[in-house]
Design an enzyme around this catalytic site. Structure first.
Site, PDB file in Angstrom:
ATOM      1  N   LYS A   1      44.210  27.960  38.991  1.00 38.84           N
ATOM      2  CA  LYS A   1      44.158  29.360  38.569  1.00 38.84           C
ATOM      3  C   LYS A   1      45.070  30.238  39.414  1.00 38.84           C
ATOM      4  CE  LYS A   1      39.965  30.423  36.205  1.00 38.84           C
ATOM      5  NZ  LYS A   1      38.606  30.847  36.302  1.00 38.84           N
ATOM      6  N   ARG A   2      45.055  29.934  40.691  1.00 36.76           N
ATOM      7  CA  ARG A   2      45.854  30.691  41.645  1.00 36.76           C
ATOM      8  C   ARG A   2      47.344  30.697  41.233  1.00 36.76           C
ATOM      9  NH1 ARG A   2      48.079  28.145  46.269  1.00 36.76           N
ATOM     10  NH2 ARG A   2      47.039  26.241  45.631  1.00 36.76           N
TER      11      ARG A   2
END
Ligand code: GLU
Length: 475
Positions: A243-244
């Protein structure tokens, strides 16, 4: 004649459609379209507890937004559970599968021990050759596949080459759980076989599954489809995409203002190439796509590339369509306060007229909104700090002196405006920038905008003169 090619996209509806899934869908879609075949969409919802209708909606919406269509109706895997059980029974009857009465505690114990001894935590096959008379009373068995103990299973993969797995590393996998539900491994094989899938294109996190699935195919004497396991996408730092890094749902990209064609072009280049081509239209993709172009090393996700491609597609897109895109995007931007939420016909007209000027500077739809903001803000304008600096007293005086020239214009067009402002600058011995910069600040509240003559033309006479008067020093 060769069989018609049939691919499938088979997401599990346990989360949104993330970029990795979208790329898998795109590759399957392209391969089918490139070869005159079909792509099926199968929702793998056998895990009833983890599958949600929100996730199904997100997947379908994401595919529709990306304009990746599938052939036939959506297939829901859980509807085929009866057929999966039938095949497990068939394997049982043929002696290729057996009933296993291990309790969860026994299995956990087995794994612990294996780990302690530094062995892979695999099932030890203890019910494989045991007399069914030993079955404990009242315990429902799981059905396991009797897999070969020795030798190797080889997966012939169009991307990875020949992948060899020692059979001793693959334990007797569960086909049916003790509650009678089929496992993913069984369901996938049966569904792929029954729907005549010829090519399985998916992430290489499924490579070990391919070896296990090959064993199921072999036990059933079914032909194995062509496998193509695509390396996973990594983040810019080389770690698996998370996600980062931007491993977001497709809807997040929509909300960030990317165009479907921009994202498609970006995704196709994540793992597939055609020479040095970067900008590849969908028609070209369909013409060129082949499994040979899929690379063996993981692609890295790069937002800057996505933005560049997107700005290319923004510039190429029809202005009226972009206005429609913006109107469709606005409800998804909860923080967008000052832009008119429901674009009235009048606003749409203004926006469309401004579009050629706006899109030259934009990478995303929100950039267009940002650029167009000056068209829709009321007087007196909010002037940002940088623009305020340009509006010092001498600059306000220059604006005051410019006013009569503009007021006197008979015709309000970019050409007449330009001639008048240039004439004024010359007559007053000023460089054009000394007039244009404060003028931009007064008219847009910013230091960047479309070309200044276009700004006046787009705002119209009345609004332009009003905004200048708000800032000008006239005596
Ligand atoms: N349902 C699996 C997943 O979402 C994919 C299965 C497959 O492609 O064989 O990861």
């Amino acid at each position: 004649m060769a069989d018609k090619i049939i691919t499938r996209f088979a997401p599990s509806p346990t989360g949104f459609l993330h970029v990795g899934g979208a790329r898998t869908a795109l590759f399957n879609w392209l391969y089918a379209r490139a070869k005159g075949g079909k792509m099926l969409l199968r929702i793998e919802d056998t895990d009833r507890k983890r599958s949600t209708s929100e996730a199904i909606d997100a997947i379908l919406d994401g595919l529709k937004w990306l304009e990746l269509d599938w052939d036939g109706d959506v297939i829901y895997q859980h509807e085929h559970a009866g057929r999966h059980r039938e095949i497990a029974d068939q394997l049982l009857g043929a002696g290729n599968a057996y009933k296993c009465y291990c309790t969860p505690d026994e299995l956990a114990d087995m794994r612990e021990r294996a780990r302690g001894e530094g062995r892979p935590p695999v099932y030890d096959g203890r019910w494989r050759d045991r007399d069914p008379c030993d079955a404990p009373a009242g315990v429902a068995p799981a059905i396991r596949l009797k897999t070969p103990r020795d030798g190797e299973t080889i997966v012939e993969d169009r991307v990875q080459g020949s992948v060899t797995v020692a059979n001793k590393e693959l334990d007797d996998l569960v086909l049916l759980r003790s509650d009678g539900t089929p496992t993913y491994m069984l369901s996938v094989v049966v569904d792929d076989h029954d729907s005549g899938i010829t090519h399985i294109i998916r992430g290489d996190d499924h490579l070990t599954n391919a070896a296990r699935q090959s064993q199921i195919y072999a036990s059933l004497d079914w032909d194995i489809p062509v496998f193509a396991h695509v390396p996973l996408i990594h983040g810019p730092d080389g770690a698996k995409l998370s996600k980062r890094h931007g491993a977001l749902g497709v809807e997040a990209y929509r909300e960030m203002g990317y165009l479907p064609e921009g994202l498609r072009n970006y995704l196709v280049r994540l793992g597939w190439s055609h020479g040095d081509d970067e900008i590849i239209s969908t028609d070209q993709m369909i013409e060129w796509f082949d499994l040979d172009g899929i690379g063996r090393s993981p692609a890295r996700f790069d937002f800057a590339k996505l933005e560049n491609l997107n700005s290319h597609y923004l510039r190429a897109r029809d202005d009226a369509l972009l206005v429609r895109d913006i109107a469709a995007l606005l409800p998804y931007l909860p923080n967008e306060r000052r832009f008119p939420r429901d674009l009235e016909a009048n606003d749409r007209g203004k926006l469309e007229m401004a579009m050629p000027h706006l899109k030259a500077r934009a990478k995303t739809l929100p950039d267009l909104i940002e650029g167009a903001r000056f068209l829709f803000t009321g007087r007196p304008l909010d002037i940002d700090a940088k623009a305020a600096k340009l509006l010092d007293p001498p600059a306000r005086k220059r604006l005051g002196a410019l006013l009569p020239a503009l007021e006197g214009l008979d015709e309000w067009s970019a050409e007449t405006i330009e001639a008048s402002i240039r004439g004024f600058a010359e007559a007053s011995g000023e460089k054009l920038g000394r007039i244009a910069q404060p003028l931009r600040a007064a008219l847009t509240g910013r230091t960047t905008s479309p070309g200044i003559f276009d700004v006046l033309m787009l705002l119209g006479r009345e609004e332009t003169l009003g905004r200048i008067k708000d800032q000008a020093e006239t005596n």
